[in-house]
Design an enzyme around this catalytic site. Sequence first.
Site, PDB file in Angstrom:
ATOM      1  N   GLU A 119       0.943  -1.356  -0.055  1.00  0.00           N
ATOM      2  CA  GLU A 119       0.154  -0.013   0.048  1.00  0.00           C
ATOM      3  C   GLU A 119       0.793   1.249   0.002  1.00  0.00           C
ATOM      4  O   GLU A 119       0.669   2.287  -0.666  1.00  0.00           O
ATOM      5  CB  GLU A 119      -1.123  -0.004   1.227  1.00  0.00           C
ATOM      6  N   GLU A 139      -3.274  -9.884   4.134  1.00  0.00           N
ATOM      7  CA  GLU A 139      -3.976  -9.668   5.248  1.00  0.00           C
ATOM      8  C   GLU A 139      -5.153 -10.592   5.554  1.00  0.00           C
ATOM      9  O   GLU A 139      -5.266 -10.628   6.751  1.00  0.00           O
ATOM     10  CB  GLU A 139      -4.592  -8.205   5.340  1.00  0.00           C
TER      11      GLU A 139
END
Length: 263
Positions: A119, A139
């Site tokens: 990210e 995740e």
Amino acid sequence: MAEPLVTFEQDGALGIVTLRRPEKFNALDIPMLRALETALDAAEMAEGVRVVLLRGEGIRGKGKGFCAGGDVEAWARMSAADFQVQWVRYGHRVFDRLARLRQPTIAVLSGHALGGGLELAVACDFRVAETQVKLGFPETSIGVVPGWSGTQRAVRRFGAQTVRRMALGGEIFLAPEALALGIVDRVVATGKAYDEARAWAEKIAERGPLATEAAKLMIAVAEGEESAAATEALASGFIALTGDLKAGVDAFKAKQKPAFSRS
């Protein structure tokens, strides 16, 4: 005195922001995010900096630079409320700061970029990756979701299906696969990412700085990264170059009525 977690240095027209937590593979925690925000502020305000490189320090002799993502130990002990505000929302603010930096930015991926690390790289304009680097959003394998724009900015930049493969399917891509999918822009041999990114940055720095900054801002508007702020910034920058602004300011200081000439 403790070593800084993130540093900014200027080298001519280049600004270099370095994550310096190599023993944790530059995993991000709140102190790291605060230090990153400070370094980005310094980069934006530095006179003469036209391109910013973002890199991660590796362990000497072992490599593995850039960023392994959010530090699980840092957020796992947070309450739900603190996780939402102190972790997710604050992380968003810092990543948005990077994405909206006035200068073009290049992420130097000399180590893996996973979860929050990817990210972070996505918030840059360009990504140069070494061939051994792995990229992905793992995740959901530990019961959480990408929280720092992995399902938003990453979808806008790479497409929903590519992000589905990473976030839902758990696929981890090596740099050459990521290049084919548009996740990274260039792939180089191990140990060469910084040199490649620097050479690219130097070429970008030769271009018209104001035009480059304006082009970046307009692309951000088209991409949905910016809207109201970008419109006001472009308009205000234009007005600041006019004779009308000088006439207005001079009249204000003299406590007189301005004589505008539309010049």
